[in-house]
Design a protein around this motif. Structure first.
Motif, mmCIF file in Angstrom:
data_model
loop_
_atom_site.group_PDB
_atom_site.id
_atom_site.type_symbol
_atom_site.label_atom_id
_atom_site.label_comp_id
_atom_site.label_asym_id
_atom_site.label_seq_id
_atom_site.Cartn_x
_atom_site.Cartn_y
_atom_site.Cartn_z
ATOM 1 N N ALA A 235 0.816 -1.209 0.000
ATOM 2 C CA ALA A 235 0.000 0.000 0.000
ATOM 3 C C ALA A 235 0.857 1.268 0.000
ATOM 4 C CB ALA A 235 -0.919 0.004 1.226
ATOM 5 N N ALA A 236 2.038 1.199 0.606
ATOM 6 C CA ALA A 236 2.918 2.373 0.682
ATOM 7 C C ALA A 236 3.755 2.555 -0.574
ATOM 8 C CB ALA A 236 3.826 2.256 1.899
ATOM 9 N N GLY A 237 3.748 1.559 -1.481
ATOM 10 C CA GLY A 237 4.492 1.692 -2.725
ATOM 11 C C GLY A 237 5.855 1.044 -2.737
ATOM 12 N N VAL A 238 6.175 0.232 -1.738
ATOM 13 C CA VAL A 238 7.442 -0.488 -1.739
ATOM 14 C C VAL A 238 7.412 -1.542 -2.835
ATOM 15 C CG1 VAL A 238 9.046 -1.876 -0.363
ATOM 16 C CG2 VAL A 238 7.658 -0.104 0.751
ATOM 17 N N ARG A 239 8.525 -1.750 -3.536
ATOM 18 C CA ARG A 239 8.582 -2.702 -4.644
ATOM 19 C C ARG A 239 9.675 -3.750 -4.422
ATOM 20 N NH1 ARG A 239 8.865 1.515 -9.758
ATOM 21 N NH2 ARG A 239 6.955 2.728 -9.282
ATOM 22 N N ALA A 240 9.431 -4.917 -4.984
ATOM 23 C CA ALA A 240 10.487 -5.930 -4.997
ATOM 24 C C ALA A 240 11.662 -5.395 -5.813
ATOM 25 C CB ALA A 240 9.969 -7.227 -5.609
ATOM 26 N N GLY A 241 12.868 -5.592 -5.328
ATOM 27 C CA GLY A 241 14.056 -5.066 -5.989
ATOM 28 C C GLY A 241 14.574 -3.791 -5.361
ATOM 29 N N PRO A 269 3.430 4.461 11.559
ATOM 30 C CA PRO A 269 4.224 4.478 10.319
ATOM 31 C C PRO A 269 5.704 4.285 10.638
ATOM 32 C CG PRO A 269 2.752 6.372 10.443
ATOM 33 C CD PRO A 269 2.760 5.737 11.808
ATOM 34 N N VAL A 270 6.412 3.593 9.750
ATOM 35 C CA VAL A 270 7.841 3.426 9.886
ATOM 36 C C VAL A 270 8.496 3.972 8.622
ATOM 37 C CG1 VAL A 270 7.772 1.070 8.948
ATOM 38 C CG2 VAL A 270 9.714 1.792 10.347
ATOM 39 N N ALA A 271 9.531 4.795 8.785
ATOM 40 C CA ALA A 271 10.190 5.426 7.638
ATOM 41 C C ALA A 271 11.248 4.483 7.070
ATOM 42 C CB ALA A 271 10.824 6.744 8.059
ATOM 43 N N LEU A 272 11.057 4.077 5.810
ATOM 44 C CA LEU A 272 12.014 3.223 5.118
ATOM 45 C C LEU A 272 12.766 4.049 4.086
ATOM 46 C CD1 LEU A 272 9.800 0.065 4.385
ATOM 47 C CD2 LEU A 272 11.132 0.579 6.448
ATOM 48 N N LEU A 283 9.661 5.933 2.116
ATOM 49 C CA LEU A 283 8.250 5.550 2.159
ATOM 50 C C LEU A 283 7.894 5.191 3.591
ATOM 51 C CD1 LEU A 283 8.060 3.323 -1.062
ATOM 52 C CD2 LEU A 283 7.460 5.738 -0.809
ATOM 53 N N GLN A 284 6.593 5.344 3.927
ATOM 54 C CA GLN A 284 6.176 5.158 5.316
ATOM 55 C C GLN A 284 4.968 4.221 5.445
ATOM 56 O OE1 GLN A 284 5.760 9.342 6.648
ATOM 57 N NE2 GLN A 284 7.580 8.979 7.878
ATOM 58 N N PRO A 285 5.196 2.901 5.329
ATOM 59 C CA PRO A 285 4.100 1.960 5.578
ATOM 60 C C PRO A 285 3.759 1.938 7.067
ATOM 61 C CG PRO A 285 6.156 0.772 5.244
ATOM 62 C CD PRO A 285 6.441 2.215 4.940
ATOM 63 N N VAL A 286 2.507 1.642 7.365
ATOM 64 C CA VAL A 286 2.062 1.527 8.756
ATOM 65 C C VAL A 286 2.284 0.087 9.210
ATOM 66 C CG1 VAL A 286 0.128 1.723 10.358
ATOM 67 C CG2 VAL A 286 0.377 3.378 8.490
ATOM 68 N N VAL A 287 3.017 -0.105 10.274
ATOM 69 C CA VAL A 287 3.343 -1.445 10.758
ATOM 70 C C VAL A 287 2.112 -2.072 11.411
ATOM 71 C CG1 VAL A 287 4.891 -2.782 12.253
ATOM 72 C CG2 VAL A 287 5.699 -0.673 11.168
ATOM 73 N N SER A 288 1.852 -3.334 11.093
ATOM 74 C CA SER A 288 0.698 -4.018 11.664
ATOM 75 C C SER A 288 0.896 -4.264 13.152
ATOM 76 C CB SER A 288 0.472 -5.353 10.952
ATOM 77 O OG SER A 288 1.498 -6.276 11.297
ATOM 78 N N ASP A 289 -0.166 -4.682 13.829
ATOM 79 C CA ASP A 289 -0.083 -4.961 15.266
ATOM 80 C C ASP A 289 0.838 -6.137 15.569
ATOM 81 O OD1 ASP A 289 -1.798 -2.885 15.809
ATOM 82 O OD2 ASP A 289 -3.596 -4.145 15.850
ATOM 83 N N SER A 290 1.113 -6.986 14.555
ATOM 84 C CA SER A 290 2.030 -8.113 14.748
ATOM 85 C C SER A 290 3.474 -7.733 14.444
ATOM 86 C CB SER A 290 1.606 -9.297 13.867
ATOM 87 O OG SER A 290 1.644 -8.936 12.496
ATOM 88 N N GLY A 291 3.704 -6.446 14.101
ATOM 89 C CA GLY A 291 5.068 -5.980 13.845
ATOM 90 C C GLY A 291 5.552 -6.248 12.435
#
Length: 440
Positions: A235-241, A269-272, A283-291
């Motif tokens: 959802a945050a736009g991270v891609r393989a590679g 959110p975690v900043a990658l 990019l900043q995906p939101v980390v799930s409750d399971s980490g």
């Protein structure tokens, strides 16, 4: 769903380890003509089991309690405490009728099988998944020093040339347990040779901060292999590679280091910091409750040349890595008994082990953890506790030296004492797992 994946990996891992451990006892017993009455994966406590069948003299089955498994060997005082059978005259096919050296081989059969399995898994992981390694000689521009490295005296550009006075081939060995439990590293710095002392308590810092916060090659990063559909990373736009350079502004090169830092941002959110081609983006995906954010990744050494593992090298390094796992467990137990570590923080029960496997099915990670557990199981089983293989080994060695067999009454009492110790430890680790799960 992640909870189910954790449970499935735990059960599969235990099934492999327990089955092969008990197979070691089974094959050794049969080789000496000893009858095996039962061969069970998991325990059929109180007579409940999923299924069973009989072939020859042996009943094979799967019990309902996934806390281990067992083989019931005729004429042996074991968990069944079958006292009536022991009152009958010894039969040629019974364990008690065989010489001490044969009984000793039967008792170490399970541990031997787990050691062989651990070495095999470690070696095949190197051949199948890693395939290549970074030679220390090829790290020509030296190391990049993270916070933990600065604390012990490393500087950017240092070239590590020896561990405790011995040259080494793979760069990754500077991150091994033999270093983090204390070592002397010889480095070249501005043309001069000097030594950096890693203190004996350094492992504690790596537990808290992750080994990825120590040192690494300058050009390294984490290469993202795949993105799991429907997860935050997609959802945050991270891609393989993409190459992961930093998490929340902290540069990292280790998988466990990144996993730890991402997990610390549960529900936020975690900043990658990512390298994509020639671009650098955050990019900043939101980390799930399971980490989790739904990515798999591995260490990538950028433009450094890599050396392919030959079959011989894979087994040589696989063997050394497997025995290093045992060495680190021994060192860890010493810290607990010395009062320098809390058992509640160091010991893991089934829930803790399931969390180590993780909520994403990554075969490399699964086999790496299963290989580690195989070596840990071998070590734990050889401890001189009466209910374990190691307890039987001690009694048999005593018999071999003194030529006197210990009485059945003594063996029964020793077995009961050992079972009390083991059950207490199991209750403690399970309760500790539940407590840590509640407070976290």
């Amino acid at each position: 769903m992640s909870g189910l994946i954790m449970a499935a990996q735990l059960i599969l891992g235990l099934a492999i380890l327990v089955t092969l451990h008990e197979l070691g006892h089974f094959l050794a017993a049969r080789a000496f003509g000893i009858r095996v009455e039962k061969f069970y994966l998991f325990f059929d406590a109180w007579g409940f089991k999923f299924f069973s069948f009989r072939k020859g003299d042996t009943e094979y089955g799967v019990g309902w309690l996934p806390l281990g498994g067992y083989v019931k060997i005729s004429g042996m005082i074991d968990e069944s405490m079958d006292k009536e059978a022991m009152k009958l005259p010894p039969q040629p096919w019974e364990f008690r009728s065989k010489p001490a050296w044969q009984r000793l081989i039967v008792m170490i059969g399970g541990v031997t099988m787990n050691v062989i399995l651990g070495i095999l898994i470690y070696s095949l992981v190197l051949m199948k998944y890693d395939k290549q390694y970074l030679s220390n000689a090829d790290v020509t521009d030296g190391i990049y020093v993270y916070e933990l490295g600065k604390q012990v005296g490393f500087e950017n550009g240092d070239k590590v040339v020896a561990i405790d006075g011995k040259p080494f081939e793979r760069f990754e060995d500077v991150l091994s347990s033999r270093v983090i439990f204390g070592a002397t590293l010889t480095v070249l710095r501005n043309g001069r040779t000097m030594e950096v002392e890693v203190p004996a308590d350094f492992y504690r810092r790596t537990i808290e901060a992750g080994k990825g916060n120590f040192i690494g090659p300058y050009r390294s990063a984490l290469l993202i292999d795949s993105i799991i559909a429907g997860k935050p990373a997609e959802a945050a736009g991270v891609r393989a590679g993409d190459r992961l350079l930093a998490v929340n502004g902290t540069r990292t090169l280790s998988m466990e280091g990144a996993r730890k830092m991402i997990g610390e941002s549960k529900g936020k959110p975690v900043a990658l910091t990512l390298a994509r081609g020639t671009d650098t983006l955050t990019l900043q995906p939101v980390v799930s409750d399971s980490g989790m954010i739904g990515i798999t990744y591995h260490t990538d050494f950028g433009s450094y040349p890599l050396t392919a593992y030959s079959t011989g090298q894979a087994f040589r390094y696989g063997t050394s890595d497997a025995f290093e796992a045992i060495s680190s467990n021994i060192k860890g137990l010493k810290q607990i008994f010395a009062g320098k570590e809390k058992a509640s923080e160091s010991l893991q029960g089934p829930i803790g082990i399931a969390n180590i496997y993780g909520g994403i099915w990554d075969w490399r990670r699964f086999w790496a953890i299963t290989g580690l557990l195989s070596m840990v199981l071998a070590f734990m089983n050889i401890l001189p506790i009466p209910a374990l293989d190691g307890g039987h080994v001690i009694f048999l060695l005593w018999e071999s030296v003194t030529r006197k067999r210990l009485s059945d009454r003594f063996m029964e009492r020793a077995k009961v004492a050992g079972m009390v110790i083991l059950l207490s430890l199991m209750v403690y680790t399970l309760g500790n797992d539940i407590w840590k799960h509640i407070i976290n």
